[in-house]
Write a protein that holds these residues in place. Structure first.
Motif, PDB file in Angstrom:
ATOM      1  N   MET A 179       0.876  -1.029  -0.176  1.00 10.63           N
ATOM      2  CA  MET A 179       0.034   0.278  -0.091  1.00 10.63           C
ATOM      3  C   MET A 179       0.746   1.379   0.058  1.00 10.63           C
ATOM      4  SD  MET A 179      -2.895   0.943   2.729  1.00 10.63           S
ATOM      5  CE  MET A 179      -1.540   1.394   4.168  1.00 10.63           C
ATOM      6  N   PHE A 180       0.591   2.348  -0.776  1.00  8.78           N
ATOM      7  CA  PHE A 180       1.460   3.719  -0.786  1.00  8.78           C
ATOM      8  C   PHE A 180       0.489   4.709  -0.994  1.00  8.78           C
ATOM      9  CE2 PHE A 180       1.327   3.968  -5.570  1.00  8.78           C
ATOM     10  CZ  PHE A 180       1.038   2.619  -5.746  1.00  8.78           C
ATOM     11  N   LYS A 181       0.952   5.733  -0.812  1.00  7.66           N
ATOM     12  CA  LYS A 181       0.091   7.057  -1.083  1.00  7.66           C
ATOM     13  C   LYS A 181       0.266   7.507  -2.631  1.00  7.66           C
ATOM     14  CE  LYS A 181      -1.320   8.075   2.688  1.00  7.66           C
ATOM     15  NZ  LYS A 181      -2.615   8.601   3.422  1.00  7.66           N
ATOM     16  N   SER A 182      -0.647   7.717  -3.325  1.00  6.93           N
ATOM     17  CA  SER A 182      -0.764   8.353  -4.650  1.00  6.93           C
ATOM     18  C   SER A 182      -1.533   9.460  -4.984  1.00  6.93           C
ATOM     19  CB  SER A 182      -0.820   7.096  -5.518  1.00  6.93           C
ATOM     20  OG  SER A 182      -0.979   7.542  -6.979  1.00  6.93           O
ATOM     21  N   ARG A 183      -0.931  10.816  -5.277  1.00  2.65           N
ATOM     22  CA  ARG A 183      -1.933  11.941  -5.465  1.00  2.65           C
ATOM     23  C   ARG A 183      -2.694  12.254  -4.140  1.00  2.65           C
ATOM     24  NH1 ARG A 183      -3.096  11.248 -11.925  1.00  2.65           N
ATOM     25  NH2 ARG A 183      -1.155  11.310 -12.545  1.00  2.65           N
ATOM     26  N   GLY A 184      -2.574  11.978  -3.098  1.00  3.25           N
ATOM     27  CA  GLY A 184      -3.277  12.163  -1.950  1.00  3.25           C
ATOM     28  C   GLY A 184      -4.360  11.061  -1.725  1.00  3.25           C
ATOM     29  N   ASP A 185      -4.114  10.095  -2.286  1.00  2.00           N
ATOM     30  CA  ASP A 185      -5.332   8.743  -2.159  1.00  2.00           C
ATOM     31  C   ASP A 185      -4.638   7.721  -1.672  1.00  2.00           C
ATOM     32  OD1 ASP A 185      -7.379   9.986  -5.141  1.00  2.00           O
ATOM     33  OD2 ASP A 185      -7.582  10.584  -2.812  1.00  2.00           O
ATOM     34  N   ILE A 186      -5.296   6.822  -1.194  1.00  2.00           N
ATOM     35  CA  ILE A 186      -4.559   5.612  -0.709  1.00  2.00           C
ATOM     36  C   ILE A 186      -4.783   4.534  -1.981  1.00  2.00           C
ATOM     37  CG2 ILE A 186      -4.919   3.461   0.747  1.00  2.00           C
ATOM     38  CD1 ILE A 186      -5.463   5.255   2.769  1.00  2.00           C
ATOM     39  N   VAL A 187      -3.921   3.895  -2.700  1.00  2.00           N
ATOM     40  CA  VAL A 187      -4.015   2.796  -3.476  1.00  2.00           C
ATOM     41  C   VAL A 187      -3.334   1.503  -2.996  1.00  2.00           C
ATOM     42  CG1 VAL A 187      -3.217   2.569  -5.895  1.00  2.00           C
ATOM     43  CG2 VAL A 187      -3.805   4.756  -5.184  1.00  2.00           C
ATOM     44  N   TYR A 188      -3.924   0.348  -3.427  1.00  2.00           N
ATOM     45  CA  TYR A 188      -3.679  -0.967  -3.057  1.00  2.00           C
ATOM     46  C   TYR A 188      -3.137  -1.509  -4.230  1.00  2.00           C
ATOM     47  CZ  TYR A 188      -6.035  -0.096   1.450  1.00  2.00           C
ATOM     48  OH  TYR A 188      -6.324   0.339   2.709  1.00  2.00           O
ATOM     49  N   LYS A 189      -1.926  -2.274  -3.763  1.00  2.00           N
ATOM     50  CA  LYS A 189      -1.354  -3.143  -4.911  1.00  2.00           C
ATOM     51  C   LYS A 189      -1.757  -4.494  -4.708  1.00  2.00           C
ATOM     52  CE  LYS A 189       3.081  -0.893  -6.370  1.00  2.00           C
ATOM     53  NZ  LYS A 189       4.479  -0.918  -6.283  1.00  2.00           N
ATOM     54  N   CYS A 190      -1.862  -5.251  -5.664  1.00  2.00           N
ATOM     55  CA  CYS A 190      -2.305  -6.617  -5.669  1.00  2.00           C
ATOM     56  C   CYS A 190      -1.798  -7.303  -6.674  1.00  2.00           C
ATOM     57  CB  CYS A 190      -3.842  -6.855  -5.743  1.00  2.00           C
ATOM     58  SG  CYS A 190      -4.592  -6.667  -7.483  1.00  2.00           S
ATOM     59  N   THR A 191      -1.564  -8.636  -6.621  1.00  2.00           N
ATOM     60  CA  THR A 191      -0.935  -9.843  -7.637  1.00  2.00           C
ATOM     61  C   THR A 191      -1.800 -10.379  -8.330  1.00  2.00           C
ATOM     62  OG1 THR A 191       1.219  -9.440  -6.677  1.00  2.00           O
ATOM     63  CG2 THR A 191       1.044 -11.186  -7.941  1.00  2.00           C
ATOM     64  N   VAL A 192      -1.945 -10.726  -9.676  1.00  2.00           N
ATOM     65  CA  VAL A 192      -2.871 -11.696 -10.045  1.00  2.00           C
ATOM     66  C   VAL A 192      -2.149 -12.582 -10.891  1.00  2.00           C
ATOM     67  CG1 VAL A 192      -4.647 -12.084 -11.591  1.00  2.00           C
ATOM     68  CG2 VAL A 192      -4.658  -9.824 -10.313  1.00  2.00           C
ATOM     69  N   ARG A 193      -2.246 -13.821 -10.374  1.00  2.00           N
ATOM     70  CA  ARG A 193      -1.449 -14.905 -11.265  1.00  2.00           C
ATOM     71  C   ARG A 193      -2.267 -15.442 -12.197  1.00  2.00           C
ATOM     72  NH1 ARG A 193       3.169 -17.701  -9.933  1.00  2.00           N
ATOM     73  NH2 ARG A 193       3.130 -17.021  -7.757  1.00  2.00           N
ATOM     74  N   LEU A 194      -1.835 -15.724 -13.379  1.00  2.00           N
ATOM     75  CA  LEU A 194      -2.574 -16.040 -14.664  1.00  2.00           C
ATOM     76  C   LEU A 194      -2.429 -17.505 -14.778  1.00  2.00           C
ATOM     77  CD1 LEU A 194      -1.389 -13.250 -17.318  1.00  2.00           C
ATOM     78  CD2 LEU A 194      -3.485 -13.263 -15.445  1.00  2.00           C
ATOM     79  N   LEU A 195      -3.294 -18.013 -15.790  1.00  2.00           N
ATOM     80  CA  LEU A 195      -3.146 -19.538 -16.126  1.00  2.00           C
ATOM     81  C   LEU A 195      -1.925 -20.239 -16.069  1.00  2.00           C
ATOM     82  CD1 LEU A 195      -6.408 -19.512 -17.961  1.00  2.00           C
ATOM     83  CD2 LEU A 195      -6.202 -20.537 -15.736  1.00  2.00           C
ATOM     84  N   GLU A 196      -0.747 -19.364 -16.652  1.00  2.00           N
ATOM     85  CA  GLU A 196       0.201 -19.994 -16.619  1.00  2.00           C
ATOM     86  C   GLU A 196       0.830 -19.255 -15.469  1.00  2.00           C
ATOM     87  OE1 GLU A 196       1.922 -21.919 -18.483  1.00  2.00           O
ATOM     88  OE2 GLU A 196       0.977 -22.065 -20.324  1.00  2.00           O
ATOM     89  N   ASP A 197       1.562 -20.297 -14.517  1.00  3.30           N
ATOM     90  CA  ASP A 197       2.031 -19.980 -12.940  1.00  3.30           C
ATOM     91  C   ASP A 197       3.090 -18.681 -13.211  1.00  3.30           C
ATOM     92  OD1 ASP A 197       0.452 -21.141 -11.377  1.00  3.30           O
ATOM     93  OD2 ASP A 197       1.748 -22.967 -11.363  1.00  3.30           O
ATOM     94  N   THR A 198       3.937 -18.788 -14.358  1.00  8.67           N
ATOM     95  CA  THR A 198       4.944 -18.060 -14.504  1.00  8.67           C
ATOM     96  C   THR A 198       4.622 -16.495 -15.004  1.00  8.67           C
ATOM     97  OG1 THR A 198       5.361 -18.788 -16.898  1.00  8.67           O
ATOM     98  CG2 THR A 198       6.770 -19.993 -15.002  1.00  8.67           C
ATOM     99  N   GLU A 199       3.473 -16.463 -15.303  1.00  6.83           N
ATOM    100  CA  GLU A 199       2.882 -15.254 -15.840  1.00  6.83           C
ATOM    101  C   GLU A 199       1.968 -14.518 -14.759  1.00  6.83           C
ATOM    102  OE1 GLU A 199       0.640 -15.679 -19.343  1.00  6.83           O
ATOM    103  OE2 GLU A 199       2.417 -16.591 -20.274  1.00  6.83           O
TER     104      GLU A 199
END
Length: 549
Positions: A1-21
């Motif tokens: 989580m980090f500040k961006s332009r005064g708003d809170i923005v959350y980061k997430c990771t999406v794993r695709l159908l190929e585990d390496t992607e």
């Protein structure tokens, strides 16, 4: 989580159908699940988004599908890091009818993944052919100068990849398609698109196509696996498919505590079948999966489709709101199915039907013609009469009798629902364990973890409503399973009851001249209470009522 332009923005990771992607995504606290799925599909150039979803695992190890209409942050508030897995949520009955090649490719990737983790059960010959098609797609035509030695070993294709199957895969990879009469033989000469379509065509005719096994127990305490797909609800025990409850036979689905209950409606009688889940959270997840699959593949329209389960004096019950298009709406949009006639919608047999009722979860499935029939089931299934004649016991989700039935089922244990990619026991490699990808429980690892449990597979099929074995089972209402005590659910009604009682007592004391209260009204404490609290509150309410009218 980090500040961006005064708003809170959350980061997430999406794993695709190929585990390496993987995809790194960002979202604001006000964003809903639909935003994230649309963003992922946009990155993959997917326009047919209705068949896909995002799965995550909560802090307790329970899997969930990200709800499209709810806030992302509210659903994953306890997760750190926030990790999603992009998966096929609704396996289409015939993937070859999909309009976009990129959609069919994602279906292929999912089926390839299912084959690797053992969820896609098949015979040894089918496994070898599917493996050869994967080799053809990824390596192209066999070239003796390039494909030397046992090159199949270097590629993980199957859950249990034996030397015999690897040899057969190499043999099929070397043989041309036209080697034997009738278009059999190997895969040499197929283009990538032809091999991909052949792979999907074979896979979607298997009994476990689109099945994600959920561990449950029947009323005898037997370990089963419950599968839900476009055709209905299936049960598996060991290497046998024991029952198949079609959506047209399912009247309603609900759950009570850890008990998942299916109400079946046949022309001759009604039946109730129950399954015990490992936990209440796992049971609710099974219920949500079943409801979504049933609504997606049976409802003619998704408008105002909501269902309920549970509920009582000291419980709120569960409401599930379906979001998104149904299969019929997708087919109509793509021109694969003629739009419904408005006259039919008003008829008693084929109109728009809601799947909502209180307190249980009735759903009246739409069983009209979708323009194509489901692909035939695998040929290694046998009708129920065969198993009954052989004297085999009713092993998978047997019908529960009336109130006399003891539904205190054996506990399913304290093991958590495996996060993802749990294999079925296969004919080409029996395995009494679960393996799952770390794609929903971690970011950095792509290896597999083994969790205890029993496998599943396909064998003689049995279907309700056929054979004498089912006719000998008595029917009746299923007694509700005890719901775990909830302090909050018990506190709120009690709180309201106490305040209502106090309000009634105050009215009796201050507003009536009843003889038993005359001495009480003269007490100094009551006089002070009336002057400082009751009278000002009464005057305030009177003014508000006058202003309102």
């Amino acid at each position: 989580m980090f500040k961006s332009r005064g708003d809170i923005v959350y980061k997430c990771t999406v794993r695709l159908l190929e585990d390496t992607e993987i995809l790194e995504c960002e979202f604001h606290p006000s964003y809903k699940g639909k935003y994230l799925l649309e963003y992922v599909c946009q990155q993959l150039n997917l326009t047919e988004t209705d068949y896909f979803g995002l799965r995550y695992v909560d802090a307790g190890g329970q899997r969930h599908w990200l709800h499209m209409a709810k806030l992302i942050l509210k659903q994953v508030k306890d997760a750190s890091p926030i990790l999603f897995s992009f998966r096929v949520k609704f396996y289409p009955p015939n993937p070859l009818l999909l309009k976009e090649d990129v959609t069919r490719f994602q279906i292929y990737l999912q089926l390839k993944r299912d084959l690797l983790h053992g969820r896609l059960y098949c015979t040894s010959n089918e496994a070898a052919m599917l493996g050869a098609l994967i080799i053809q797609i990824e390596l192209g035509d066999y070239d003796p100068s390039i494909h030397v030695g046992n090159y199949v070993t270097e590629m993980r294709l199957l859950l249990r990849q034996t030397d015999a199957i690897e040899a057969r895969i190499q043999e099929l990879h070397r043989e041309p398609v036209e080697l034997t009469p009738g278009g059999g033989g190997g895969v040499k000469g197929m283009t990538t698109q032809e091999a991909e379509r052949m792979f999907v065509k074979i896979a979607c005719q298997l009994d476990t196509y689109g099945v994600d096994p959920h561990p449950v127990k029947d009323h005898r305490g037997n370990q089963l696996y419950l599968g839900i797909n476009h055709s209905g609800i299936l049960t598996f025990q060991g290497s046998r498919k024991t029952h198949h409850f079609k959506w047209s036979e399912v009247q309603k689905i609900n759950f009570e505590g850890r008990m998942f209950i299916v109400h079946l409606n046949y022309p001759e009688k009604k039946h109730t079948v129950g399954f015990k889940c490992p936990s209440g959270a796992a049971c609710r997840h099974v219920w949500c999966c079943a409801i979504e699959q049933m609504l997606f593949f049976t409802l003619p329209s998704s408008s105002d489709a909501s269902v309920y389960s549970g509920g009582g004096l000291f419980s709120w019950g569960t409401k599930f709101k379906y979001v998104g298009r149904t299969e019929r709406e997708i087919l109509e949009r793509d021109g694969l199915l003629a739009p419904r006639d408005h006259q039919d919608e008003g008829s008693s047999t084929g109109g728009k039907r809601k799947a909502s009722s209180v307190p249980a979860t009735p759903s009246t499935p739409m069983t009209g013609d979708f323009g194509y029939s489901s692909l035939p089931r695998s040929t290694h299934s046998a009708p129920l009469e065969e198993s009954s004649a052989a004297g085999e016991p009713c092993n998978g989700g047997c019908l529960l009798s009336g109130p006399a039935v003891d539904i205190a089922l054996a506990c399913c244990g304290d093991h958590l629902h495996p996060p993802d990619d749990r294999p079925c026991t296969t004919e080409y490699g029996l395995r009494d364990s679960f393996e799952h990808s770390s794609s929903e429980s971690g970011v950095t690892h792509v290896s597999h973890t083994t969790v205890g449990g029993a496998g599943m597979g396909t064998g003689p099929a049995s279907g309700p409503g056929a054979g004498d074995d089912w006719g000998r089972v008595s029917t009746g209402a299923l007694p509700p399973a005890p719901r775990p005590f909830s302090l909050i659910r018990a506190f709120v009604p009690s709180f309201l009851f106490v305040w209502a009682s106090l309000a009634i007592a105050a009215l009796l004391v201050f507003e009536t001249d009843w003889a038993p209260f005359r001495d009480l009204k003269r007490r100094p404490e009551i006089l002070s209470l009336r002057r400082h609290y009751y009278a000002p509150l009464k005057e305030y309410l009177r003014r508000k009522i006058v202003e309102l009218f």
